[in-house]
Design a protein around this motif. Structure first.
Motif, PDB file in Angstrom:
ATOM      1  N   PHE A   1       4.002  -8.687  13.948  1.00  0.00           N
ATOM      2  CA  PHE A   1       3.350  -8.967  12.671  1.00  0.00           C
ATOM      3  C   PHE A   1       2.951 -10.440  12.578  1.00  0.00           C
ATOM      4  O   PHE A   1       1.842 -10.768  12.135  1.00  0.00           O
ATOM      5  CB  PHE A   1       4.275  -8.598  11.505  1.00  0.00           C
ATOM      6  CG  PHE A   1       4.172  -7.168  11.064  1.00  0.00           C
ATOM      7  CD1 PHE A   1       3.218  -6.773  10.140  1.00  0.00           C
ATOM      8  CD2 PHE A   1       5.030  -6.206  11.571  1.00  0.00           C
ATOM      9  CE1 PHE A   1       3.115  -5.455   9.717  1.00  0.00           C
ATOM     10  CE2 PHE A   1       4.943  -4.880  11.167  1.00  0.00           C
ATOM     11  CZ  PHE A   1       3.982  -4.501  10.242  1.00  0.00           C
ATOM     12  N   VAL A   2       3.858 -11.319  12.984  1.00  0.00           N
ATOM     13  CA  VAL A   2       3.577 -12.756  12.928  1.00  0.00           C
ATOM     14  C   VAL A   2       2.374 -13.108  13.793  1.00  0.00           C
ATOM     15  O   VAL A   2       1.492 -13.877  13.392  1.00  0.00           O
ATOM     16  CB  VAL A   2       4.822 -13.557  13.356  1.00  0.00           C
ATOM     17  CG1 VAL A   2       4.481 -15.035  13.544  1.00  0.00           C
ATOM     18  CG2 VAL A   2       5.945 -13.399  12.326  1.00  0.00           C
ATOM     19  N   ASP A   3       2.303 -12.514  14.980  1.00  0.00           N
ATOM     20  CA  ASP A   3       1.177 -12.783  15.883  1.00  0.00           C
ATOM     21  C   ASP A   3      -0.146 -12.326  15.278  1.00  0.00           C
ATOM     22  O   ASP A   3      -1.189 -12.958  15.493  1.00  0.00           O
ATOM     23  CB  ASP A   3       1.402 -12.097  17.235  1.00  0.00           C
ATOM     24  CG  ASP A   3       2.478 -12.781  18.074  1.00  0.00           C
ATOM     25  OD1 ASP A   3       2.860 -13.920  17.744  1.00  0.00           O
ATOM     26  OD2 ASP A   3       2.956 -12.163  19.049  1.00  0.00           O
TER      27      ASP A   3
ATOM     28  N   LEU B   1       0.716  -2.970  10.914  1.00  0.00           N
ATOM     29  CA  LEU B   1       0.133  -3.860  11.918  1.00  0.00           C
ATOM     30  C   LEU B   1      -1.391  -3.776  11.913  1.00  0.00           C
ATOM     31  O   LEU B   1      -2.073  -4.748  12.259  1.00  0.00           O
ATOM     32  CB  LEU B   1       0.671  -3.498  13.310  1.00  0.00           C
ATOM     33  CG  LEU B   1       2.104  -3.935  13.620  1.00  0.00           C
ATOM     34  CD1 LEU B   1       2.599  -3.288  14.914  1.00  0.00           C
ATOM     35  CD2 LEU B   1       2.205  -5.459  13.716  1.00  0.00           C
ATOM     36  N   GLU B   2      -1.916  -2.642  11.515  1.00  0.00           N
ATOM     37  CA  GLU B   2      -3.370  -2.463  11.499  1.00  0.00           C
ATOM     38  C   GLU B   2      -4.013  -3.158  10.300  1.00  0.00           C
ATOM     39  O   GLU B   2      -5.184  -3.546  10.359  1.00  0.00           O
ATOM     40  CB  GLU B   2      -3.716  -0.973  11.475  1.00  0.00           C
ATOM     41  CG  GLU B   2      -3.441  -0.226  12.771  1.00  0.00           C
ATOM     42  CD  GLU B   2      -1.953  -0.082  13.080  1.00  0.00           C
ATOM     43  OE1 GLU B   2      -1.164   0.104  12.114  1.00  0.00           O
ATOM     44  OE2 GLU B   2      -1.578  -0.173  14.255  1.00  0.00           O
ATOM     45  N   THR B   3      -3.280  -3.311   9.197  1.00  0.00           N
ATOM     46  CA  THR B   3      -3.870  -3.860   7.973  1.00  0.00           C
ATOM     47  C   THR B   3      -3.466  -5.298   7.675  1.00  0.00           C
ATOM     48  O   THR B   3      -4.089  -5.954   6.839  1.00  0.00           O
ATOM     49  CB  THR B   3      -3.476  -3.005   6.755  1.00  0.00           C
ATOM     50  OG1 THR B   3      -2.042  -3.035   6.580  1.00  0.00           O
ATOM     51  CG2 THR B   3      -3.928  -1.556   6.941  1.00  0.00           C
ATOM     52  N   VAL B   4      -2.440  -5.809   8.340  1.00  0.00           N
ATOM     53  CA  VAL B   4      -1.861  -7.100   7.933  1.00  0.00           C
ATOM     54  C   VAL B   4      -2.840  -8.255   8.105  1.00  0.00           C
ATOM     55  O   VAL B   4      -2.850  -9.202   7.293  1.00  0.00           O
ATOM     56  CB  VAL B   4      -0.540  -7.352   8.690  1.00  0.00           C
ATOM     57  CG1 VAL B   4      -0.782  -7.617  10.184  1.00  0.00           C
ATOM     58  CG2 VAL B   4       0.219  -8.511   8.060  1.00  0.00           C
ATOM     59  N   ARG B   5      -3.681  -8.228   9.120  1.00  0.00           N
ATOM     60  CA  ARG B   5      -4.626  -9.324   9.327  1.00  0.00           C
ATOM     61  C   ARG B   5      -5.640  -9.393   8.187  1.00  0.00           C
ATOM     62  O   ARG B   5      -5.952 -10.494   7.689  1.00  0.00           O
ATOM     63  CB  ARG B   5      -5.351  -9.151  10.673  1.00  0.00           C
ATOM     64  CG  ARG B   5      -6.368 -10.236  10.989  1.00  0.00           C
ATOM     65  CD  ARG B   5      -5.710 -11.466  11.524  1.00  0.00           C
ATOM     66  NE  ARG B   5      -6.642 -12.586  11.681  1.00  0.00           N
ATOM     67  CZ  ARG B   5      -6.317 -13.748  12.218  1.00  0.00           C
ATOM     68  NH1 ARG B   5      -5.076 -13.956  12.653  1.00  0.00           N
ATOM     69  NH2 ARG B   5      -7.194 -14.717  12.331  1.00  0.00           N
ATOM     70  N   ASP B   6      -6.151  -8.253   7.772  1.00  0.00           N
ATOM     71  CA  ASP B   6      -7.106  -8.224   6.673  1.00  0.00           C
ATOM     72  C   ASP B   6      -6.454  -8.711   5.381  1.00  0.00           C
ATOM     73  O   ASP B   6      -7.087  -9.408   4.574  1.00  0.00           O
ATOM     74  CB  ASP B   6      -7.663  -6.814   6.476  1.00  0.00           C
ATOM     75  CG  ASP B   6      -8.614  -6.408   7.593  1.00  0.00           C
ATOM     76  OD1 ASP B   6      -9.164  -7.314   8.256  1.00  0.00           O
ATOM     77  OD2 ASP B   6      -8.790  -5.195   7.798  1.00  0.00           O
TER      78      ASP B   6
END
Length: 278
Positions: free
Chosen positions: A118-120, A245-250
């Motif tokens: 997640f951090v990455d 993990l799929e949504t965290v960047r957005d």
């Protein structure tokens, strides 16, 4: 982790498994038998707890008779086949503590590994990944340590650590303004106040109350961006609810300061670690 508190927990875990004795080990080996064993990574992982937890479990059983070789460093990445720890000492101590030690570090390495993923994913956004209180009963101190090992940060450790006014507090009280008013009249000025919100109107209400942290619960990305713009640095902004993990960047790209992820502790798969005899 505080050693005094940790040892107390580890002793309880050992007592649960050992109960009144290891009848198999005690029937095969006497107190003079010694052995050398290694903890081996059977998959890629971020190490957590090899020295502070696994080694400590064995030391509590080995009463100063164990010696350790290489020990994996917390927070460091290891690959399949890497040696995580070597230990030499009484066979009885090693076999009695094997299962408890493995159960714990497999769990902790799993949490650290998932947290690192997640951090990455949010690198460069400025958002921090934080845990929640959705921990395994009895393992909170260990699991929250694993989150930090993986590069995340901790939310409240317990209900006594900080004020978090959630939807049910608001519903029972009648409004955010009233709930915050009551909190401020009863808690020390050193305690931060966080409020969970579902709508932009609630965000505005929080700003009127000058709360310290505003949680955006299960908001869509567009609404999150509007909320961050409304807050404009007047409070920390935390996103929460169904983060993957799929949504965290957005989510991180909306400008929030914190992203809380319950899955770090309630859904992290255990890492595969073996103990092999040499």
């Amino acid at each position: 982790m505080d050693t005094f508190l940790l040892d107390r927990q580890l002793r309880r875990f050992i007592e649960e498994d050992l109960e009144h004795g290891d009848i198999t080990t005690d029937a095969i080996f006497d107190n003079t038998a010694t052995g050398l064993a290694t903890f081996i990574a059977r998959q890629d992982m971020v190490a957590c707890g090899m020295e502070k937890v696994a080694a400590r479990v064995l030391c509590l059983l080995g009463t100063g008779t164990l010696t350790f070789g290489q020990i994996a460093r917390d927070g460091q990445a290891y690959g399949k086949g890497d040696v995580l720890m070597t230990v030499n000492g009484p066979v009885r101590a090693l076999l009695r503590g094997e299962r408890v030690a493995l159960n714990l570090v497999q769990r902790l390495c799993g949490i650290a590994t998932l947290t690192r993923q997640f951090v990455d994913r949010v690198t460069g956004t400025g958002a921090k990944i934080t845990d929640t209180r959705k921990t395994t009963p009895g393992l909170r101190m260990l699991e929250k340590y694993a989150v930090r090992t993986g590069g995340g940060v901790n939310h409240r450790y317990s209900l006594a650590d900080g004020v978090l006014i959630k939807d049910n507090h608001i519903a029972a009280c009648g409004s955010i303004i009233e709930a915050v008013k009551r909190v401020r009249s009863n808690v020390p000025h050193t305690i931060r106040i966080e409020v969970e919100t579902d709508t932009l109107d609630q965000v505005r209400e929080c700003l009127d109350c000058r709360v310290d942290v505003i949680m955006l619960d299960n908001m869509d990305l567009e609404t999150m961006r509007e909320a961050v713009s409304l807050v404009n640095g007047a409070a920390l902004v935390e996103a929460s609810g169904g983060v993957t993990l799929e949504t965290v960047r957005d989510i991180a790209s909306t400008g929030v300061d914190l992203i809380s992820v319950g899955a770090l502790t309630h859904s992290a798969p255990a890492c595969d670690i073996g103990l092999d005899w040499i």
